[in-house]
Design an enzyme around this catalytic site. Structure first.
Site, PDB file in Angstrom:
ATOM      1  N   THR A  15       0.827  -1.206   0.000  1.00  0.00           N
ATOM      2  CA  THR A  15       0.000   0.000   0.000  1.00  0.00           C
ATOM      3  C   THR A  15       0.862   1.257   0.000  1.00  0.00           C
ATOM      4  O   THR A  15       2.034   1.233   0.363  1.00  0.00           O
ATOM      5  CB  THR A  15      -0.942   0.022   1.221  1.00  0.00           C
ATOM      6  OG1 THR A  15      -0.166   0.070   2.417  1.00  0.00           O
ATOM      7  CG2 THR A  15      -1.847  -1.196   1.242  1.00  0.00           C
ATOM      8  N   ASP A  16       0.230   2.346  -0.419  1.00  0.00           N
ATOM      9  CA  ASP A  16       0.930   3.628  -0.446  1.00  0.00           C
ATOM     10  C   ASP A  16       0.594   4.431   0.816  1.00  0.00           C
ATOM     11  O   ASP A  16      -0.050   3.924   1.738  1.00  0.00           O
ATOM     12  CB  ASP A  16       0.589   4.405  -1.722  1.00  0.00           C
ATOM     13  CG  ASP A  16      -0.900   4.696  -1.864  1.00  0.00           C
ATOM     14  OD1 ASP A  16      -1.648   4.646  -0.859  1.00  0.00           O
ATOM     15  OD2 ASP A  16      -1.327   4.984  -2.996  1.00  0.00           O
ATOM     16  N   GLN A  17       0.986   5.681   0.846  1.00  0.00           N
ATOM     17  CA  GLN A  17       0.777   6.522   2.022  1.00  0.00           C
ATOM     18  C   GLN A  17      -0.710   6.714   2.334  1.00  0.00           C
ATOM     19  O   GLN A  17      -1.082   6.959   3.473  1.00  0.00           O
ATOM     20  CB  GLN A  17       1.451   7.888   1.800  1.00  0.00           C
ATOM     21  CG  GLN A  17       1.472   8.757   3.020  1.00  0.00           C
ATOM     22  CD  GLN A  17       2.260  10.039   2.783  1.00  0.00           C
ATOM     23  OE1 GLN A  17       2.689  10.315   1.676  1.00  0.00           O
ATOM     24  NE2 GLN A  17       2.444  10.816   3.823  1.00  0.00           N
TER      25      GLN A  17
END
Length: 143
Positions: A15-17
Site C-alpha cells: 500500500t501507499d501513504q
C-alpha cells in the site's frame, strides 16, 4: 472457458501513504493470475523458460475502478482474451472479497527464443499448449 482464480492477501508493504494498494502491485498480481491460469491448464511457464522460450510483455493495460486496502483479500480472475499462435492476450479482473470489481486489465505476450528474442510459433514449440489456447479462444468466441 477457463477463468482461473487466485487469492491475494493485501499486505501492508503493497500500500501507499494513503493506505491504498500501490498501482504497480496490480501488475504483479496479473502475473500471479497468469501463472495460475497456465498451471490450471496443465502447463508450466517455468518449464517453457527451461526449454529456451520466453514470453515477454509487449503491452499492458489497467483500469482502476475501486481501491483495495491493507487487510483486504483480492481475487484475481484470469483468462485468454485473444490468441494468434504467436501472441496471447490475457484478460484480468480483480475483485475484493465482497465481489466488487476493483480493477480490470489485460497483458499481451509474444513467445520468443531466449537467445535471440525472435518470435516463435506456439504450435511448433508447444503443440499441446497451442491446442489448449485454441480451445480457450474457440470457447470465448462461442459466448
Amino acid at each position: 472457458m477457463l477463468r482461473s482464480k487466485t487469492k491475494v492477501e493485501v499486505r501492508y508493504a503493497e500500500t501507499d501513504q494513503m493506505g491504498v494498494v500501490y498501482h504497480a502491485n496490480y501488475l504483479v498480481w496479473f502475473e500471479l493470475g497468469r501463472t495460475a491460469f497456465i498451471k490450471d491448464l496443465g502447463f508450466s511457464y517455468a518449464q517453457m523458460e527451461e526449454d529456451g522460450i520466453l514470453s515477454p510483455v509487449t503491452e499492458i493495460h489497467a483500469y482502476y475502478k475501486k481501491p483495495l486496502t491493507y487487510g483486504q483479500e483480492a481475487i484475481v480472475e484470469t483468462w485468454v482474451e485473444e490468441y494468434t499462435g504467436v501472441k496471447v492476450e490475457y484478460g484480468y479482473e480483480i475483485r475484493n472479497s465482497k465481489g466488487e470489481l476493483c480493477i480490470t486489465g489485460s497483458s499481451t505476450h509474444v513467445c520468443v527464443k531466449k537467445d535471440s528474442f525472435r518470435p516463435v510459433s506456439m504450435k511448433k514449440y508447444f503443440p499441446e499448449w497451442h491446442l489448449a489456447y485454441e480451445k480457450e479462444k474457440k470457447q470465448k468466441q462461442e459466448l
